[in-house]
Design a protein around this motif. Structure first.
Motif, PDB file in Angstrom:
ATOM      1  N   ASP A  49      67.785  -7.842  18.190  1.00 10.20           N
ATOM      2  CA  ASP A  49      67.878  -7.391  16.798  1.00 10.20           C
ATOM      3  C   ASP A  49      68.846  -6.218  16.659  1.00 10.20           C
ATOM      4  OD1 ASP A  49      66.062  -5.906  18.315  1.00 10.20           O
ATOM      5  OD2 ASP A  49      64.944  -5.236  16.561  1.00 10.20           O
ATOM      6  N   ASP A  50      68.833  -5.300  17.633  1.00  9.49           N
ATOM      7  CA  ASP A  50      69.779  -4.181  17.593  1.00  9.49           C
ATOM      8  C   ASP A  50      71.207  -4.667  17.831  1.00  9.49           C
ATOM      9  OD1 ASP A  50      67.773  -2.282  17.152  1.00  9.49           O
ATOM     10  OD2 ASP A  50      67.372  -2.070  19.289  1.00  9.49           O
ATOM     11  N   ALA A  51      71.360  -5.630  18.733  1.00  8.71           N
ATOM     12  CA  ALA A  51      72.699  -6.165  19.013  1.00  8.71           C
ATOM     13  C   ALA A  51      73.292  -6.827  17.773  1.00  8.71           C
ATOM     14  CB  ALA A  51      72.626  -7.167  20.165  1.00  8.71           C
ATOM     15  N   VAL A  52      72.463  -7.540  17.015  1.00  5.69           N
ATOM     16  CA  VAL A  52      72.936  -8.191  15.791  1.00  5.69           C
ATOM     17  C   VAL A  52      73.392  -7.151  14.781  1.00  5.69           C
ATOM     18  CG1 VAL A  52      72.207  -9.562  13.793  1.00  5.69           C
ATOM     19  CG2 VAL A  52      71.565 -10.268  16.104  1.00  5.69           C
ATOM     20  N   ASP A  53      72.649  -6.059  14.639  1.00  9.78           N
ATOM     21  CA  ASP A  53      73.041  -4.993  13.711  1.00  9.78           C
ATOM     22  C   ASP A  53      74.409  -4.434  14.061  1.00  9.78           C
ATOM     23  OD1 ASP A  53      70.816  -5.147  12.140  1.00  9.78           O
ATOM     24  OD2 ASP A  53      69.722  -3.559  13.170  1.00  9.78           O
ATOM     25  N   VAL A  54      74.647  -4.216  15.355  1.00 11.63           N
ATOM     26  CA  VAL A  54      75.921  -3.651  15.790  1.00 11.63           C
ATOM     27  C   VAL A  54      77.061  -4.637  15.548  1.00 11.63           C
ATOM     28  CG1 VAL A  54      77.241  -2.863  17.788  1.00 11.63           C
ATOM     29  CG2 VAL A  54      74.870  -2.116  17.492  1.00 11.63           C
ATOM     30  N   ALA A  71      85.419  -5.034  25.777  1.00 10.18           N
ATOM     31  CA  ALA A  71      84.728  -5.400  27.022  1.00 10.18           C
ATOM     32  C   ALA A  71      83.522  -4.500  27.273  1.00 10.18           C
ATOM     33  CB  ALA A  71      85.694  -5.317  28.203  1.00 10.18           C
ATOM     34  N   ILE A  72      83.685  -3.198  27.038  1.00  6.31           N
ATOM     35  CA  ILE A  72      82.577  -2.262  27.239  1.00  6.31           C
ATOM     36  C   ILE A  72      81.487  -2.501  26.207  1.00  6.31           C
ATOM     37  CG2 ILE A  72      81.931   0.187  27.153  1.00  6.31           C
ATOM     38  CD1 ILE A  72      84.644   0.852  28.307  1.00  6.31           C
ATOM     39  N   LEU A  73      81.890  -2.773  24.975  1.00  2.70           N
ATOM     40  CA  LEU A  73      80.911  -3.023  23.925  1.00  2.70           C
ATOM     41  C   LEU A  73      80.118  -4.287  24.222  1.00  2.70           C
ATOM     42  CD1 LEU A  73      79.681  -2.193  21.276  1.00  2.70           C
ATOM     43  CD2 LEU A  73      81.558  -3.316  20.079  1.00  2.70           C
ATOM     44  N   LYS A  93      87.650  -7.771  15.842  1.00  5.28           N
ATOM     45  CA  LYS A  93      86.967  -7.184  16.999  1.00  5.28           C
ATOM     46  C   LYS A  93      85.674  -7.924  17.296  1.00  5.28           C
ATOM     47  CE  LYS A  93      85.971  -2.831  19.239  1.00  5.28           C
ATOM     48  NZ  LYS A  93      86.121  -1.361  19.186  1.00  5.28           N
ATOM     49  N   ARG A  94      85.006  -8.420  16.246  1.00  9.84           N
ATOM     50  CA  ARG A  94      83.780  -9.187  16.479  1.00  9.84           C
ATOM     51  C   ARG A  94      84.073 -10.411  17.337  1.00  9.84           C
ATOM     52  NH1 ARG A  94      80.508 -11.356  11.353  1.00  9.84           N
ATOM     53  NH2 ARG A  94      80.381  -9.096  11.004  1.00  9.84           N
ATOM     54  N   ALA A  95      85.163 -11.081  17.025  1.00  2.00           N
ATOM     55  CA  ALA A  95      85.539 -12.270  17.805  1.00  2.00           C
ATOM     56  C   ALA A  95      85.823 -11.891  19.255  1.00  2.00           C
ATOM     57  CB  ALA A  95      86.753 -12.938  17.173  1.00  2.00           C
ATOM     58  N   GLN A  96      86.502 -10.746  19.472  1.00  2.00           N
ATOM     59  CA  GLN A  96      86.810 -10.306  20.837  1.00  2.00           C
ATOM     60  C   GLN A  96      85.533  -9.972  21.612  1.00  2.00           C
ATOM     61  OE1 GLN A  96      89.517  -6.992  20.572  1.00  2.00           O
ATOM     62  NE2 GLN A  96      90.974  -8.106  19.295  1.00  2.00           N
ATOM     63  N   VAL A  97      84.623  -9.273  20.962  1.00  2.00           N
ATOM     64  CA  VAL A  97      83.387  -8.868  21.634  1.00  2.00           C
ATOM     65  C   VAL A  97      82.530 -10.077  21.972  1.00  2.00           C
ATOM     66  CG1 VAL A  97      81.214  -7.618  21.323  1.00  2.00           C
ATOM     67  CG2 VAL A  97      83.356  -6.572  20.620  1.00  2.00           C
ATOM     68  N   LEU A  98      82.370 -10.994  21.016  1.00  2.00           N
ATOM     69  CA  LEU A  98      81.554 -12.179  21.266  1.00  2.00           C
ATOM     70  C   LEU A  98      82.165 -13.048  22.363  1.00  2.00           C
ATOM     71  CD1 LEU A  98      80.560 -13.201  17.621  1.00  2.00           C
ATOM     72  CD2 LEU A  98      79.100 -12.163  19.362  1.00  2.00           C
ATOM     73  N   ALA A  99      83.489 -13.113  22.411  1.00  2.00           N
ATOM     74  CA  ALA A  99      84.152 -13.907  23.441  1.00  2.00           C
ATOM     75  C   ALA A  99      83.922 -13.316  24.832  1.00  2.00           C
ATOM     76  CB  ALA A  99      85.655 -13.990  23.157  1.00  2.00           C
ATOM     77  N   ALA A 100      83.697 -12.005  24.912  1.00  2.00           N
ATOM     78  CA  ALA A 100      83.485 -11.338  26.203  1.00  2.00           C
ATOM     79  C   ALA A 100      82.035 -11.383  26.665  1.00  2.00           C
ATOM     80  CB  ALA A 100      83.945  -9.882  26.101  1.00  2.00           C
ATOM     81  N   MET A 101      81.148 -11.916  25.840  1.00  2.00           N
ATOM     82  CA  MET A 101      79.723 -11.958  26.175  1.00  2.00           C
ATOM     83  C   MET A 101      79.358 -13.276  26.853  1.00  2.00           C
ATOM     84  SD  MET A 101      77.958 -10.268  22.793  1.00  2.00           S
ATOM     85  CE  MET A 101      76.360 -10.172  23.619  1.00  2.00           C
ATOM     86  N   ARG A 126      78.211   4.848  12.946  1.00  2.00           N
ATOM     87  CA  ARG A 126      78.366   3.791  13.948  1.00  2.00           C
ATOM     88  C   ARG A 126      79.651   3.002  13.719  1.00  2.00           C
ATOM     89  NH1 ARG A 126      73.235   0.236  14.687  1.00  2.00           N
ATOM     90  NH2 ARG A 126      73.839  -0.630  12.667  1.00  2.00           N
ATOM     91  N   GLU A 127      79.994   2.755  12.472  1.00  2.00           N
ATOM     92  CA  GLU A 127      81.232   2.030  12.198  1.00  2.00           C
ATOM     93  C   GLU A 127      82.432   2.778  12.756  1.00  2.00           C
ATOM     94  OE1 GLU A 127      81.614   1.100   8.097  1.00  2.00           O
ATOM     95  OE2 GLU A 127      79.743  -0.038   7.984  1.00  2.00           O
ATOM     96  N   ASP A 128      82.436   4.101  12.627  1.00  2.00           N
ATOM     97  CA  ASP A 128      83.526   4.902  13.169  1.00  2.00           C
ATOM     98  C   ASP A 128      83.527   4.866  14.686  1.00  2.00           C
ATOM     99  OD1 ASP A 128      85.656   7.049  13.017  1.00  2.00           O
ATOM    100  OD2 ASP A 128      84.074   8.177  14.044  1.00  2.00           O
ATOM    101  N   VAL A 129      82.346   4.980  15.286  1.00  2.00           N
ATOM    102  CA  VAL A 129      82.236   4.985  16.744  1.00  2.00           C
ATOM    103  C   VAL A 129      82.701   3.658  17.326  1.00  2.00           C
ATOM    104  CG1 VAL A 129      80.590   5.013  18.654  1.00  2.00           C
ATOM    105  CG2 VAL A 129      80.423   6.735  16.846  1.00  2.00           C
ATOM    106  N   LEU A 130      82.332   2.556  16.676  1.00  2.00           N
ATOM    107  CA  LEU A 130      82.683   1.234  17.201  1.00  2.00           C
ATOM    108  C   LEU A 130      84.192   1.028  17.272  1.00  2.00           C
ATOM    109  CD1 LEU A 130      80.009  -0.996  15.410  1.00  2.00           C
ATOM    110  CD2 LEU A 130      80.093  -0.357  17.826  1.00  2.00           C
TER     111      LEU A 130
END
Length: 476
Positions: A124-129, A112-114, A137-145, A102-106
């Motif tokens: 719970d699954d979203a937190v794991d990812v 934006a898609i993530l 990238k975490r900051a970018q993804v959270l900002a897009a949510m 999963r780390e490689d896939v992410l």
């Protein structure tokens, strides 16, 4: 649209279900593992850049099978596969992937898609990812949510890893204790889109939002509409938000729970844990214990050589040091070995038998500690039992090996020496195998990690000492 085109479209629609069914049959073997031929078909479509064929092959797989497929593909091929998944399908696949893969896939999924995919997941699954993402990238993804989803994930991430807070999903079904069954069911129908996709219990709460009971959905549906929830609710087993996930799994197993509410220190309901999450925890903890007994870490399909060496070499170095101490006893008795050459032949047998017996006792002890079957209340009885087992096994093996030595060397004193050494070493093996994990746990150490080295040292040292010491008394 022409008549010919319409006929062709109808023919394709008629054939499509049959082709899809054939692909599903081809994809999995009787053991539900991916068929190697199917993996080859996917690889061929990727090599040829045949997007239509790739979509067709992926469409015949369930999300868990697509996740399994990722383990057989290169990093570049995984990126191509991800591009063919919509956010909903991507969400399901990410939930099923091994952490390393999963780390490689992410790395290949745009932020934006993530963010859209995370919105399709249980919390719970979203937190794991999100936890697997690099900080940038975490900051970018959270900002897009959306703000609400982002806040829920950030709150869960604030809890320590491998605790109930990380394991729980925040989507939970609750009802006030003054409601009736009819009011509850009507509310569910009105708010259906906002409810969890899957739930087993309705938690009844007081005005402070503290759970005071639970009602299985099956019970709710069989009860008359005018029945108050307070009259039909059952006692509830609460899970503190900071509880270790291994403790949570133990509670689920002990009380046969399907789900349980998670509460903050003040008792307020903040989420729930369901049995599907616990199955994953049990598998994870079991894998960790099995690997720890051998002093290794998980060498997944993407593990690199140097990472594996780094995890295994330290324990081998420790084992080398303990074995050096163990064999040093041989030097003390080198004069005895020089006079009775047979001792050099028999030494490995004694130490090997002790090592195997110690591993048996050790494995039983580690499992019993993990399952809470061994504690202070019954430790003395279990230790005594293992000592008796070790002694009886030693007596039987001593008789067998003593007769074999006498038949081979025609020396009764040597046979007695061998027999007594085996009895002594198997007794010590049983003692070390049961005591090492108990003592290590009392000291706050993981008994699965360190016990095997200690047991190996004890049985080798005692094997050499017993055989050579007894030989010095009887033979020389």
């Amino acid at each position: 649209m022409s008549r010919e085109t319409a006929d062709l479209t109808e023919a394709k629609d008629a054939i499509a279900p049959e082709v899809e069914e054939d692909l599903e049959d081809l994809a999995l073997g009787e053991d539900y593992a991916l068929n190697p031929d199917y993996v080859d078909l996917v690889a061929d479509a990727l090599d040829r850049g045949d997007a239509e064929r790739l979509s067709e092959l992926l469409g015949a797989l369930r999300p868990a099978d697509v996740a399994d497929l990722m383990g057989f593909l290169s990093s570049g091929d995984r990126e191509e596969v991800i591009a063919h998944l919509d956010p909903e399908a991507l969400a399901e696949v990410l939930s099923e992937l091994d952490p390393e893969i999963r780390e490689d896939v992410l790395d290949h999924v745009p932020a934006a898609i993530l963010a859209k995919a995370l919105g399709e997941m249980d919390s719970d699954d979203a937190v794991d990812v999100v936890d697997d993402l690099e900080d940038d990238k975490r900051a970018q993804v959270l900002a897009a949510m959306p703000e609400g989803e982002r806040a829920a994930i950030e709150t869960s991430l604030a809890y320590e890893d491998e605790t109930a807070g990380r394991l729980m999903q925040r989507e939970v079904v609750w009802a006030p204790q003054f409601w009736t069954v009819g009011q509850t069911l009507d509310h569910f129908r009105r708010e259906g889109d906002a409810m969890p996709e899957l739930f087993f219990d309705v938690y009844v709460v007081d005005p402070s939002h503290v759970p005071v009971g639970a009602i299985p959905v099956s019970h709710l549906l069989r009860t008359k509409r005018d029945a108050p929830l307070a009259q039909i609710m059952e006692p509830v087993t609460e899970i503190p938000v900071g509880m270790d996930q291994e403790e949570v799994a133990y509670i689920f197993n002990k009380y046969h729970l399907i789900s349980a509410p998670v509460v903050e220190p003040g008792g307020r309901l903040v989420g729930q844990i369901t049995v599907d999450d616990i199955v994953g925890v049990i598998q994870e903890e079991s894998d960790e214990d099995i690997l720890a007994l051998a002093g290794v870490s998980d060498a997944g399909r993407d593990a690199d050589v140097f990472g594996i060496v780094k995890s295994r070499l330290p324990w081998l170095v420790i084992n080398l040091a303990t074995e050096t101490v163990a064999v040093s006893v041989v030097g003390v008795f080198q004069d005895a070995i020089a006079k009775v050459i047979a001792l050099a032949v028999l030494m490995p047998i004694v130490s090997s038998l002790g090592g195997n017996a110690g591993t048996q006792a050790l494995t039983v002890a580690v499992r019993a500690l993990a399952s809470r079957e061994l504690n202070a209340a019954n430790a003395a009885r279990i230790i005594w039992r293992e000592l008796i087992v070790g002694l009886l096994n030693g007596l039987v093996l001593a008789l067998v090996m003593g007769l074999a030595v006498f038949a081979w060397y025609h020396d009764a004193r040597l046979a007695w020496t061998m027999g007594l050494a085996i009895i002594a070493n198997l007794f010590v093996a049983a003692l070390a195998g049961i005591l090492a994990p108990i003592v290590l746990e009392r000291l706050g150490r993981d008994p699965a990690v360190s016990s095997s080295v200690l047991v190996t040292f004890a049985t080798d040292f005692m094997g050499f000492l017993a055989l050579l010491g007894i030989a010095s008394l009887i033979l020389l």
